[in-house]
Every structure is written in C-alpha cells, then in structure tokens.
Design a protein around this motif. Sequence first.
Motif, PDB file in Angstrom:
ATOM      1  N   GLU A  30      12.584   3.493  -0.448  1.00  0.00           N
ATOM      2  CA  GLU A  30      11.182   3.070  -0.425  1.00  0.00           C
ATOM      3  C   GLU A  30      10.289   4.282  -0.699  1.00  0.00           C
ATOM      4  O   GLU A  30       9.972   5.056   0.210  1.00  0.00           O
ATOM      5  CB  GLU A  30      10.831   2.448   0.925  1.00  0.00           C
ATOM      6  N   PRO A  31       9.843   4.454  -1.958  1.00  0.00           N
ATOM      7  CA  PRO A  31       9.047   5.644  -2.300  1.00  0.00           C
ATOM      8  C   PRO A  31       7.590   5.576  -1.866  1.00  0.00           C
ATOM      9  O   PRO A  31       6.889   6.587  -1.923  1.00  0.00           O
ATOM     10  CB  PRO A  31       9.150   5.699  -3.826  1.00  0.00           C
ATOM     11  N   ASN A  32       7.118   4.408  -1.432  1.00  0.00           N
ATOM     12  CA  ASN A  32       5.695   4.248  -1.123  1.00  0.00           C
ATOM     13  C   ASN A  32       5.327   4.611   0.299  1.00  0.00           C
ATOM     14  O   ASN A  32       4.191   4.387   0.717  1.00  0.00           O
ATOM     15  CB  ASN A  32       5.257   2.810  -1.408  1.00  0.00           C
ATOM     16  N   ILE A  33       6.255   5.128   1.080  1.00  0.00           N
ATOM     17  CA  ILE A  33       5.930   5.588   2.431  1.00  0.00           C
ATOM     18  C   ILE A  33       6.573   6.952   2.656  1.00  0.00           C
ATOM     19  O   ILE A  33       7.762   7.137   2.399  1.00  0.00           O
ATOM     20  CB  ILE A  33       6.384   4.579   3.509  1.00  0.00           C
ATOM     21  N   VAL A  34       5.764   7.911   3.094  1.00  0.00           N
ATOM     22  CA  VAL A  34       6.235   9.261   3.384  1.00  0.00           C
ATOM     23  C   VAL A  34       5.732   9.657   4.759  1.00  0.00           C
ATOM     24  O   VAL A  34       4.801   9.049   5.310  1.00  0.00           O
ATOM     25  CB  VAL A  34       5.770  10.275   2.318  1.00  0.00           C
ATOM     26  N   CYS A  35       6.339  10.699   5.313  1.00  0.00           N
ATOM     27  CA  CYS A  35       5.963  11.203   6.635  1.00  0.00           C
ATOM     28  C   CYS A  35       5.742  12.700   6.549  1.00  0.00           C
ATOM     29  O   CYS A  35       6.518  13.415   5.909  1.00  0.00           O
ATOM     30  CB  CYS A  35       7.059  10.878   7.654  1.00  0.00           C
ATOM     31  N   VAL A  36       4.676  13.173   7.187  1.00  0.00           N
ATOM     32  CA  VAL A  36       4.408  14.602   7.305  1.00  0.00           C
ATOM     33  C   VAL A  36       4.802  15.036   8.711  1.00  0.00           C
ATOM     34  O   VAL A  36       4.132  14.666   9.680  1.00  0.00           O
ATOM     35  CB  VAL A  36       2.927  14.924   7.030  1.00  0.00           C
ATOM     36  N   PRO A  37       5.893  15.791   8.869  1.00  0.00           N
ATOM     37  CA  PRO A  37       6.295  16.256  10.202  1.00  0.00           C
ATOM     38  C   PRO A  37       5.253  17.214  10.774  1.00  0.00           C
ATOM     39  O   PRO A  37       4.427  17.775  10.042  1.00  0.00           O
ATOM     40  CB  PRO A  37       7.628  16.962   9.943  1.00  0.00           C
ATOM     41  N   PRO A  38       5.270  17.419  12.090  1.00  0.00           N
ATOM     42  CA  PRO A  38       4.303  18.342  12.701  1.00  0.00           C
ATOM     43  C   PRO A  38       4.524  19.768  12.251  1.00  0.00           C
ATOM     44  O   PRO A  38       5.627  20.159  11.854  1.00  0.00           O
ATOM     45  CB  PRO A  38       4.560  18.170  14.206  1.00  0.00           C
ATOM     46  N   ALA A  39       3.462  20.557  12.328  1.00  0.00           N
ATOM     47  CA  ALA A  39       3.550  21.967  11.940  1.00  0.00           C
ATOM     48  C   ALA A  39       4.502  22.703  12.867  1.00  0.00           C
ATOM     49  O   ALA A  39       4.553  22.452  14.073  1.00  0.00           O
ATOM     50  CB  ALA A  39       2.162  22.614  11.978  1.00  0.00           C
ATOM     51  N   ALA A  40       5.273  23.607  12.313  1.00  0.00           N
ATOM     52  CA  ALA A  40       6.225  24.377  13.103  1.00  0.00           C
ATOM     53  C   ALA A  40       5.476  25.236  14.118  1.00  0.00           C
ATOM     54  O   ALA A  40       4.524  25.943  13.782  1.00  0.00           O
ATOM     55  CB  ALA A  40       7.081  25.253  12.194  1.00  0.00           C
ATOM     56  N   GLY A  41       5.889  25.169  15.367  1.00  0.00           N
ATOM     57  CA  GLY A  41       5.245  25.931  16.430  1.00  0.00           C
ATOM     58  C   GLY A  41       5.833  25.590  17.767  1.00  0.00           C
ATOM     59  O   GLY A  41       6.570  24.597  17.907  1.00  0.00           O
ATOM     60  N   GLN A  42       5.510  26.394  18.771  1.00  0.00           N
ATOM     61  CA  GLN A  42       6.066  26.192  20.103  1.00  0.00           C
ATOM     62  C   GLN A  42       5.195  25.316  20.990  1.00  0.00           C
ATOM     63  O   GLN A  42       5.679  24.719  21.941  1.00  0.00           O
ATOM     64  CB  GLN A  42       6.281  27.564  20.774  1.00  0.00           C
ATOM     65  N   ASP A  43       3.895  25.254  20.721  1.00  0.00           N
ATOM     66  CA  ASP A  43       2.994  24.462  21.549  1.00  0.00           C
ATOM     67  C   ASP A  43       1.792  24.042  20.710  1.00  0.00           C
ATOM     68  O   ASP A  43       1.719  24.312  19.504  1.00  0.00           O
ATOM     69  CB  ASP A  43       2.554  25.242  22.793  1.00  0.00           C
ATOM     70  N   GLU A  44       0.821  23.381  21.386  1.00  0.00           N
ATOM     71  CA  GLU A  44      -0.350  22.847  20.677  1.00  0.00           C
ATOM     72  C   GLU A  44      -1.327  23.919  20.220  1.00  0.00           C
ATOM     73  O   GLU A  44      -2.347  23.602  19.594  1.00  0.00           O
ATOM     74  CB  GLU A  44      -1.097  21.847  21.570  1.00  0.00           C
ATOM     75  N   LYS A  55       0.839  -1.193   0.000  1.00  0.00           N
ATOM     76  CA  LYS A  55       0.000   0.000   0.000  1.00  0.00           C
ATOM     77  C   LYS A  55       0.878   1.248   0.000  1.00  0.00           C
ATOM     78  O   LYS A  55       1.984   1.249   0.531  1.00  0.00           O
ATOM     79  CB  LYS A  55      -0.917   0.024   1.230  1.00  0.00           C
ATOM     80  N   ARG A  56       0.359   2.315  -0.600  1.00  0.00           N
ATOM     81  CA  ARG A  56       1.021   3.620  -0.512  1.00  0.00           C
ATOM     82  C   ARG A  56       0.591   4.269   0.797  1.00  0.00           C
ATOM     83  O   ARG A  56      -0.596   4.505   1.014  1.00  0.00           O
ATOM     84  CB  ARG A  56       0.640   4.495  -1.693  1.00  0.00           C
ATOM     85  N   VAL A  57       1.549   4.567   1.659  1.00  0.00           N
ATOM     86  CA  VAL A  57       1.260   4.964   3.033  1.00  0.00           C
ATOM     87  C   VAL A  57       1.824   6.354   3.306  1.00  0.00           C
ATOM     88  O   VAL A  57       2.935   6.685   2.871  1.00  0.00           O
ATOM     89  CB  VAL A  57       1.850   3.949   4.043  1.00  0.00           C
ATOM     90  N   CYS A  58       1.058   7.141   4.053  1.00  0.00           N
ATOM     91  CA  CYS A  58       1.513   8.420   4.574  1.00  0.00           C
ATOM     92  C   CYS A  58       1.258   8.430   6.073  1.00  0.00           C
ATOM     93  O   CYS A  58       0.134   8.182   6.516  1.00  0.00           O
ATOM     94  CB  CYS A  58       0.789   9.593   3.908  1.00  0.00           C
ATOM     95  N   VAL A  59       2.292   8.681   6.873  1.00  0.00           N
ATOM     96  CA  VAL A  59       2.160   8.750   8.317  1.00  0.00           C
ATOM     97  C   VAL A  59       2.336  10.207   8.732  1.00  0.00           C
ATOM     98  O   VAL A  59       3.245  10.895   8.265  1.00  0.00           O
ATOM     99  CB  VAL A  59       3.178   7.824   9.016  1.00  0.00           C
ATOM    100  N   VAL A  60       1.424  10.703   9.585  1.00  0.00           N
ATOM    101  CA  VAL A  60       1.372  12.116   9.955  1.00  0.00           C
ATOM    102  C   VAL A  60       1.668  12.244  11.445  1.00  0.00           C
ATOM    103  O   VAL A  60       1.023  11.584  12.276  1.00  0.00           O
ATOM    104  CB  VAL A  60      -0.007  12.726   9.624  1.00  0.00           C
ATOM    105  N   ASP A  61       2.627  13.099  11.777  1.00  0.00           N
ATOM    106  CA  ASP A  61       3.011  13.360  13.163  1.00  0.00           C
ATOM    107  C   ASP A  61       2.377  14.674  13.607  1.00  0.00           C
ATOM    108  O   ASP A  61       2.543  15.706  12.951  1.00  0.00           O
ATOM    109  CB  ASP A  61       4.537  13.445  13.270  1.00  0.00           C
ATOM    110  N   CYS A  62       1.637  14.635  14.724  1.00  0.00           N
ATOM    111  CA  CYS A  62       0.980  15.835  15.249  1.00  0.00           C
ATOM    112  C   CYS A  62       1.627  16.366  16.525  1.00  0.00           C
ATOM    113  O   CYS A  62       1.106  17.311  17.120  1.00  0.00           O
ATOM    114  CB  CYS A  62      -0.503  15.554  15.513  1.00  0.00           C
ATOM    115  N   ASP A  63       2.723  15.775  16.942  1.00  0.00           N
ATOM    116  CA  ASP A  63       3.373  16.183  18.189  1.00  0.00           C
ATOM    117  C   ASP A  63       4.238  17.412  17.937  1.00  0.00           C
ATOM    118  O   ASP A  63       5.408  17.312  17.545  1.00  0.00           O
ATOM    119  CB  ASP A  63       4.222  15.035  18.740  1.00  0.00           C
TER     120      ASP A  63
END
Length: 389
Positions: free
Chosen positions: A156-170, A102-110
Amino acid sequence: IGSDAAFIQTIRQQLPGKLIVCILSQQIYSFGLVEQLGRLGVDDVLMESATSDEFFRRLVLLQRRLNDKQKGRLVVVGAARGGVGVTFVAASIAEGYLAKNKRVCVVDCDVISQDLTRFLQVRPHVSEPLRLLVDQQRVVTVETVNECAQPVWSDEPNIVCVPPAAGQDESVFSTPRAARAFVAVLEALQTQHDVVVVDIASLPTLAASALYQVADEVVFVANRDPAGAFAHRQALLHISGYLRADATLTTVINDNSLVSASLEIIRNEALAVPGRDLNEVVIPRNLKAGRWACSGCTPYQFLSRNFDQLLDERVGESASTTPSRRAWFASIVAKVRAFREVFRLGKRKGAVVVTSEPLKPQPLRFPEIGYEGGMLEEGSLVSRPVLLS
C-alpha cells in the motif's frame, strides 16, 4: 488592526479560503504583531507607505501561490493525559482516510516508547533524518522530509509513517526553534499528502501549542474515568485558545475504561468549551480492536463505522451535520411510540389500522453499541427489533 486585531478571526471565519492582506502603519508595526496576524489567518502584511504597484504585485504573487500550492489537511490527535487511546485513534483515522482513497502520512511524536511506530511494525522505530531537521542541521525541503517517511504496508504506497526523532527524551522538541522546525516539516508533508495525522501524546507543551495553531483539525481523546475530568476540561480550554477560527475541534470518548462516569456528566462537566462548538464521537468497547498493539494493523477494521464519523468530508457535507447517536435513537423510538399509539387507539375502536406513512426499514447508520450488555443508551433500553428497524 491597532484597536482590535482579534477581529480578523471573524473575517477569516466569514471568508474561508480568501486572501487577507493587512495594511500596517509605522507606529504599530512590529515582528510580534506580524506573528500574531499570521496566527489569526492573515496571508501577508503591507506598510501603508507602499505604492499601488507594490500592492498589486504582492496580490498577484499571493493569488498564484494560493492556486498552485494546495496543502493537505493537518489532523492533530492529542489528550490531557496518557493511556486514554491517542495512538489507538490516530492509527484508525489514518487507515480511515486511506479507505477513502486519500494519500495519508501518520507522524509519531513519542520519542520514548515509539508506540505508534512499533504497533504498526514500521522500521526503523526512530528517525535520524528527522532529528537533523528538528535540530536545524539540515534544510527542510521536500527531498529531506521524504527521507523521514517509511512505508507502513509494503503493498500500500498511499500510506507512510514518520517515526519519532531519535533521542532519549522529549527535550528534542523543547526549544522554540525545534518547534518551528517541526512545523516546517509538517507543512512540507502536507504538500505531498492529502492528510497528515500527528500523534502528539507525549509532545512537550511548547511544541504541542505550536501544532494547535497550524492544525486544520484537533481530535481530543478522553475516557469516562471521573479522575481525569478536570484535566480534560483544562486541556480543552487550553487547546481552544490556540485554534484558528476555521479549525475543527472534535472530542472522542474512548469508552474502554472499566471505571466510568455517565456520558452526561463527561459531556457537560469535562468535554465542554464555552463559546465553541464541539463535534463528538463515542468509540465503544471492542475486544478485537483492543488487540491491535504490535499487530501491524489498526483498529479501524473492527470499528470502521465509528471512526468514519471522524473523517472530514468537506468536499461534500460538513462533519458537524452528522446527527449524534442520541438524536438518531430518539427519532427511532419516537416513530415506534407513535405507531404503537395509533395501533392502540385503532384496536380500542375496533377499526382496521391504516397509517398514511408506514414504517420503512431505516439504514443502520450506527453500530450496535453495547447491545451485548443490554444497554444502548443511558437511561433507555431498546429491544433488538427496534434496533434493527
């Protein structure tokens, strides 16, 4: 609609993948009602004063959009508290789907610690393009969203990661506008990938609730620490109130806590939602998998057979049809006891024991959980020959 709009959930559950159009009268029409209908699974609304030509035109366009725009599966991984293994599970699910081609994208919200991104050694650790999209300083398109995704492994081109948005807190996700923009980003990612796995361990309640409403599957991670039982139960009740009728809710018991209550207490008292079926997966303690942090790999390679139970295979059979470990062990023990009883009766009578259905080696569908400690299931010891069939 005016008397009981919630009945749409029942219709959507009985007719998955079908178009639902609601006809509204002028007396009950409001933007709040339209938003509620969309959350319940309605594809479009139409005023009762609309002509037949307008109705059929709307239907043709909806049908074309349904056929042409297939979205990937959105998997949201969360918990009631920190330190239970949300990042551990999210990374493993992502690699599990990758192993299924599967083509996978993992998203980090921390936003604060960027655990998922750092553990997988993805560069950069934060995403400025995502921050601009969440703040609505840029328009959400496929092109602008793809700028947020970074490769996890170069080969491995079928898996990517989206880092969290730049910021100091939630506070980056603290407003309703930011939550809606983030949902739009995830929807754009769904059009480009088969599966989008989101780690929402540190996401504010407002944004997390928005993701629960649009998720295809929610994986709730808990451990056996009795101090968190009440928090787990309250969080599950909260999540189940936001889920769509056709969404899947799976509980993962991360059995790595040194202080632990029995599985029966955790299942019955903490991980239970009245009126809703829950899938359950138990992740055993594994020292090698526990060293995955900052290694660039995921724990999937050490616990693949456990995490495969979390992967949705709706192209084939449903994940809910997979038998539980307890049922599987019970069936094996029952066969052994039946064979021993037949052998005992035959030996007493001095006869040669011949069974019409001899025991055949069974494929081991579950790993040797807890064998080194001598306990496979609470309250029942199973010897090594029985375990290996």
